[in-house]
Write a protein that holds these residues in place. Sequence first.
Motif, PDB file in Angstrom:
ATOM      1  N   LEU A  58       0.682  -1.306   0.268  1.00  0.00           N
ATOM      2  CA  LEU A  58      -0.074   0.074  -0.050  1.00  0.00           C
ATOM      3  C   LEU A  58       0.905   1.218   0.186  1.00  0.00           C
ATOM      4  O   LEU A  58       0.609   2.299  -0.874  1.00  0.00           O
ATOM      5  CB  LEU A  58      -1.059  -0.047   1.294  1.00  0.00           C
ATOM      6  N   ALA A  59       1.893   1.205   0.751  1.00  0.00           N
ATOM      7  CA  ALA A  59       2.978   2.398   0.495  1.00  0.00           C
ATOM      8  C   ALA A  59       3.552   2.649  -0.815  1.00  0.00           C
ATOM      9  O   ALA A  59       3.528   3.520  -1.197  1.00  0.00           O
ATOM     10  CB  ALA A  59       4.146   2.169   1.581  1.00  0.00           C
ATOM     11  N   ARG A  60       3.904   1.212  -1.440  1.00  0.00           N
ATOM     12  CA  ARG A  60       4.524   1.426  -2.712  1.00  0.00           C
ATOM     13  C   ARG A  60       3.524   2.110  -3.826  1.00  0.00           C
ATOM     14  O   ARG A  60       3.771   2.572  -4.514  1.00  0.00           O
ATOM     15  CB  ARG A  60       4.861   0.005  -3.100  1.00  0.00           C
ATOM     16  N   ALA A  61       2.038   1.962  -3.419  1.00  0.00           N
ATOM     17  CA  ALA A  61       1.037   2.335  -4.350  1.00  0.00           C
ATOM     18  C   ALA A  61       0.818   3.855  -3.816  1.00  0.00           C
ATOM     19  O   ALA A  61      -0.015   4.558  -4.553  1.00  0.00           O
ATOM     20  CB  ALA A  61      -0.232   1.495  -4.200  1.00  0.00           C
ATOM     21  N   GLY A  62       1.389   4.336  -3.024  1.00  0.00           N
ATOM     22  CA  GLY A  62       1.273   5.851  -2.649  1.00  0.00           C
ATOM     23  C   GLY A  62       0.654   6.431  -1.251  1.00  0.00           C
ATOM     24  O   GLY A  62       0.316   7.301  -1.015  1.00  0.00           O
ATOM     25  N   SER A  69       9.690  -2.105  12.609  1.00  0.00           N
ATOM     26  CA  SER A  69      10.301  -2.196  11.599  1.00  0.00           C
ATOM     27  C   SER A  69       9.508  -2.079  10.003  1.00  0.00           C
ATOM     28  O   SER A  69      10.081  -1.739   9.080  1.00  0.00           O
ATOM     29  CB  SER A  69      10.808  -3.864  11.681  1.00  0.00           C
ATOM     30  N   VAL A  70       8.184  -2.632  10.431  1.00  0.00           N
ATOM     31  CA  VAL A  70       7.413  -2.320   9.129  1.00  0.00           C
ATOM     32  C   VAL A  70       7.269  -0.513   8.759  1.00  0.00           C
ATOM     33  O   VAL A  70       7.243  -0.437   7.670  1.00  0.00           O
ATOM     34  CB  VAL A  70       6.058  -2.948   9.452  1.00  0.00           C
ATOM     35  N   ALA A 109      10.826   4.124   4.289  1.00  0.00           N
ATOM     36  CA  ALA A 109      11.970   3.922   3.141  1.00  0.00           C
ATOM     37  C   ALA A 109      11.218   4.017   1.639  1.00  0.00           C
ATOM     38  O   ALA A 109      12.128   4.356   0.834  1.00  0.00           O
ATOM     39  CB  ALA A 109      12.638   2.682   3.364  1.00  0.00           C
ATOM     40  N   LEU A 110       9.951   3.880   1.452  1.00  0.00           N
ATOM     41  CA  LEU A 110       9.296   4.024   0.235  1.00  0.00           C
ATOM     42  C   LEU A 110       8.838   5.637   0.113  1.00  0.00           C
ATOM     43  O   LEU A 110       8.155   5.937  -0.896  1.00  0.00           O
ATOM     44  CB  LEU A 110       8.194   3.122   0.003  1.00  0.00           C
ATOM     45  N   GLY A 111       9.223   6.653   0.976  1.00  0.00           N
ATOM     46  CA  GLY A 111       8.895   7.837   0.993  1.00  0.00           C
ATOM     47  C   GLY A 111       7.549   8.202   1.574  1.00  0.00           C
ATOM     48  O   GLY A 111       6.832   9.391   1.195  1.00  0.00           O
TER      49      GLY A 111
END
Length: 276
Positions: free
Chosen positions: A34-38, A67-68, A74-76
């Motif tokens: 979900l983070a990678r998707a924004g 950690s999560v 780290a994905l912004g």
Amino acid sequence: MGSGYELTGLTGKVAVVTGAGRMRSIGRSLAVELARAGCDVVVTGTGRRPEDRPADEAAAGWDDIASVADEVRALGRRALPVVCDVADPDDVRRLLDLTLAELGRVDVVVNNAAASRGEDRVPLTELSVEAFDRVIAVNLRGTFLMTQVFGRQLVEQGDGGSIINISSIGGKLSGAGTGAYSASKAGVQSLTSSAAKELGSHGIRVNALCPGVTETGRIADRDPDTWQAYVRANLPLGRTGLPWEVAAAAVFLASDQAAWVTGQAWNVDGGQLTIR
């Protein structure tokens, strides 16, 4: 000129993922994808003590939801780790308050928290009331409380939203020795249907995903050869699933491209169940 297809509608949204602290888990992948998707992501877990974590987490220096949250950052994206017992109404309300205070709103809720495998995996005639209640409290009551509390917030915001419940094909198979678990997951599917019908007029979509045998810490209760024999006998694709493959389905359900999908309980299981 290249071609491609991109899911839309998730950039800048706020997602809440319960049960996301384990290193080998669907919850971790849900938060990361979900983070990678924004999305900015609220990551919840039970706050396991270091001495209660499995050997592989200890060896990796894994720090549960912290950690999560680091992976999300780290994905912004922004991350908010919160220790929460989803079976406790006060804790769920506190989770909403913290989410609004830190991130301002909520758009996506993924109800993934589940009771760990334990004394409930016995025949019903041997199942203790305490073990039954523990599984129902986390798996079903927790999903209800999260849907109720966060559903009210989504209605109040007036912008629609998506609730995704992580059920299991166990709720459809209802296997021997899994009475409490199977009943809880069947209940999650029924709750999904009711919530979809009640919240649809507010533009809020409610769906369930039903994973099959997935490569998480939950399958460590059997030796690998036993699992492989089961997989070969029951899964047409001939392999266990990966957590990110379940998470990818959840990201789709949260996206604009799934805007006309609600009230469903999709199997993500390598073909073990078909057309049901």
